[in-house]
Design an enzyme around this catalytic site. Structure first.
Site, PDB file in Angstrom:
ATOM      1  N   ASP A  13       0.972  -1.308   0.014  1.00 42.69           N
ATOM      2  CA  ASP A  13       0.003  -0.114   0.010  1.00 42.69           C
ATOM      3  C   ASP A  13       0.913   1.127   0.048  1.00 42.69           C
ATOM      4  O   ASP A  13       0.580   2.259   0.440  1.00 42.69           O
ATOM      5  CB  ASP A  13      -0.936  -0.044   1.211  1.00 42.69           C
ATOM      6  CG  ASP A  13      -1.595  -1.308   1.327  1.00 42.69           C
ATOM      7  OD1 ASP A  13      -2.366  -1.653   0.155  1.00 42.69           O
ATOM      8  OD2 ASP A  13      -1.776  -1.984   2.071  1.00 42.69           O
ATOM      9  N   HIS A  42      -4.261  -2.770  -6.079  1.00 40.62           N
ATOM     10  CA  HIS A  42      -3.537  -1.568  -6.727  1.00 40.62           C
ATOM     11  C   HIS A  42      -4.745  -0.491  -6.948  1.00 40.62           C
ATOM     12  O   HIS A  42      -5.435  -0.600  -7.806  1.00 40.62           O
ATOM     13  CB  HIS A  42      -2.727  -1.876  -7.717  1.00 40.62           C
ATOM     14  CG  HIS A  42      -1.599  -2.682  -7.428  1.00 40.62           C
ATOM     15  ND1 HIS A  42      -0.639  -3.041  -8.157  1.00 40.62           N
ATOM     16  CD2 HIS A  42      -1.076  -2.889  -6.088  1.00 40.62           C
ATOM     17  CE1 HIS A  42       0.413  -3.663  -7.402  1.00 40.62           C
ATOM     18  NE2 HIS A  42       0.227  -3.603  -6.260  1.00 40.62           N
TER      19      HIS A  42
HETATM   20  P1  IMP Z   1      -2.169 -13.201   2.717  1.00 43.74           P
HETATM   21  O1  IMP Z   1      -1.504 -12.389   1.726  1.00 43.74           O
HETATM   22  O2  IMP Z   1      -3.782 -12.835   2.476  1.00 43.74           O
HETATM   23  O3  IMP Z   1      -1.908 -14.456   3.261  1.00 43.74           O
HETATM   24  O4  IMP Z   1      -2.018 -12.059   4.184  1.00 43.74           O
HETATM   25  C1  IMP Z   1      -0.694 -12.345   4.970  1.00 43.74           C
HETATM   26  C2  IMP Z   1      -0.435 -10.989   5.551  1.00 43.74           C
HETATM   27  O5  IMP Z   1       0.051  -9.883   4.458  1.00 43.74           O
HETATM   28  C3  IMP Z   1      -1.425 -10.361   6.234  1.00 43.74           C
HETATM   29  O6  IMP Z   1      -0.831  -9.558   7.217  1.00 43.74           O
HETATM   30  C4  IMP Z   1      -2.170  -9.255   5.031  1.00 43.74           C
HETATM   31  O7  IMP Z   1      -2.893  -8.206   5.907  1.00 43.74           O
HETATM   32  C5  IMP Z   1      -0.855  -8.652   4.332  1.00 43.74           C
HETATM   33  N1  IMP Z   1      -1.087  -8.430   3.137  1.00 43.74           N
HETATM   34  C6  IMP Z   1      -1.507  -9.177   2.059  1.00 43.74           C
HETATM   35  N2  IMP Z   1      -1.496  -8.514   0.855  1.00 43.74           N
HETATM   36  C7  IMP Z   1      -1.399  -7.117   1.187  1.00 43.74           C
HETATM   37  C8  IMP Z   1      -1.441  -6.027   0.196  1.00 43.74           C
HETATM   38  O8  IMP Z   1      -1.472  -6.003  -0.954  1.00 43.74           O
HETATM   39  N3  IMP Z   1      -1.177  -4.876   1.120  1.00 43.74           N
HETATM   40  C9  IMP Z   1      -1.007  -4.885   2.413  1.00 43.74           C
HETATM   41  N4  IMP Z   1      -0.944  -6.048   3.221  1.00 43.74           N
HETATM   42  C10 IMP Z   1      -1.083  -7.134   2.561  1.00 43.74           C
HETATM   43 MG    MG Z   2      -2.968  -2.188  -1.602  1.00 43.42          MG
END
Ligand code: IMP
Ligand code: MG
Length: 332
Positions: A13, A42
């Site tokens: 982000d 995105h």
């Molecule tokens: P997962 O990728 O859904 O397995 O989540 C694992 C960790 O990564 C969690 O803390 C999510 O909040 C974080 N996370 C996954 N994708 C994003 C993203 O695109 N932006 C910010 N945090 C993310």
């Molecule tokens: Mg994002």
């Protein structure tokens, strides 16, 4: 350019979507390859319309850019089809034959897992989908009838493009601090390596073919989900400072902290960054809003940019001063 990797510096982000959409138009990109999966959103704001893209590359706003989903990516078929329609990407978007498929069952497994609750995953099921791919039982894009019109050999297309000196952007997703291998934050990480080398690897681009690594810093830091966030401030304080955000994908509150120069330096080095973008400068210094010339920035903003450059040893070439794709100071 010609081959640039975009990598997020912190926990995702950072505003990669905005930077990529700007480059798509400004540099007239020939190819944009999205890596990762549906867990990352995105955000692109263009001509008054807002897009939160989970699958389609953020360069879609240039109708001449060839949009591709990487061989190493995980495709959510319905989300992909919906976004192709929303962005009118039909006819110029392709999915690598060997990209794997994320299914509803993966989301159910993700949500049912106690450890994943503590980590605060997005619930899309990307971790379980990757597990299945590693077990060699996953479905691939070439097995899905609805994807037939979009199938492409992304790896060959992009490498042929590089041979012909075309401009290629490899779109990293999430942030380096969520890297499964390199962030040091295990288990509070995502299911893959989110670093620059891994982004190139997912797209089948060898390290010697990459010309620039553009690391994207936001002017403050945010994190969603569990795990440590050094320097974290309260939600009330974040609101007072104008830093409070909610996640583009899941709508969850983002936690926040001030910019961390040491972390910025370390991550620039590990990712081999040659250039940096600094987004949301107007959140730190409201007088920067909409400014397009470096010389028009207030002195305190220039000092901050200089400090980022001195401490990270990376030139800040792009500066975000507002949410619109074109609200950028371009110092290249
Ligand atoms: P997962 O990728 O859904 O397995 O989540 C694992 C960790 O990564 C969690 O803390 C999510 O909040 C974080 N996370 C996954 N994708 C994003 C993203 O695109 N932006 C910010 N945090 C993310
Ligand atoms: Mg994002």
């Amino acid at each position: 350019m010609p081959c640039t990797v975009i990598v997020g510096a912190f926990w995702g982000d950072e505003g990669k979507g905005k930077i990529i959409s700007y480059l798509a138009l400004k540099d007239d990109l020939d190819f944009c390859v999205r890596t990762g999966s549906v867990n990352a959103a995105h955000t692109v704001l263009f001509e008054g319309k807002k897009y939160a893209l989970h699958m389609v590359p953020a360069a879609f706003i240039n109708s001449k850019t060839r949009l591709l989903i990487a061989a190493g990516a995980n495709v959510h078929v319905q989300k992909f089809l919906d976004e192709v329609e929303q962005t009118k990407a039909n006819g110029r978007i392709g999915v690598d034959l060997n990209a794997s498929i994320i299914e509803e069952k993966h989301s159910a497994q993700d949500k049912a897992s106690a450890i994943n609750k503590g980590i605060g995953t997005t619930g899309w099921g990307v971790g379980p989908a990757i597990e299945e791919r590693v077990r060699r039982t996953a479905k691939l894009a070439k097995d899905i009838p609805e994807l037939k019109p979009y199938l492409a050999d992304q790896v060959q297309e992009v490498n042929d493009g590089l041979d012909a000196n075309k401009k290629v952007l490899l779109e990293g997703t999430q942030g380096f601090m969520l890297s499964l291998f390199l962030s040091g934050g295990y288990p509070y990480v995502t299911g893959r390596d989110t670093g620059a080398s891994a982004i190139a690897s997912e797209a089948g681009v060898g390290p010697t073919r990459v010309d620039e690594v553009l690391i994207v810093y936001k002017s403050f830091i945010t994190r969603v989900g569990g795990g440590p966030l050094p320097g974290e401030i309260s939600k009330e304080e974040a609101q007072r400072r104008g830093w409070f955000e909610t996640a583009a994908g899941t709508g969850r509150d983002r936690r926040s902290a001030p910019f961390d120069f040491e972390l910025a330096k370390k991550n620039a080095k590990i990712n081999g960054a040659t250039q940096a973008a600094l987004t949301k400068l107007d959140s730190l210094f409201p007088r920067c809003r909409g400014v397009k010339q470096y010389g028009d920035l207030p002195a305190e903003a220039k000092d901050f940019i200089k400090e980022v450059e001195t401490k990270t040893c990376v030139p800040v070439v792009l500066i975000g001063t507002g949410p619109e794709a074109m609200e950028i100071i371009d110092r290249r």
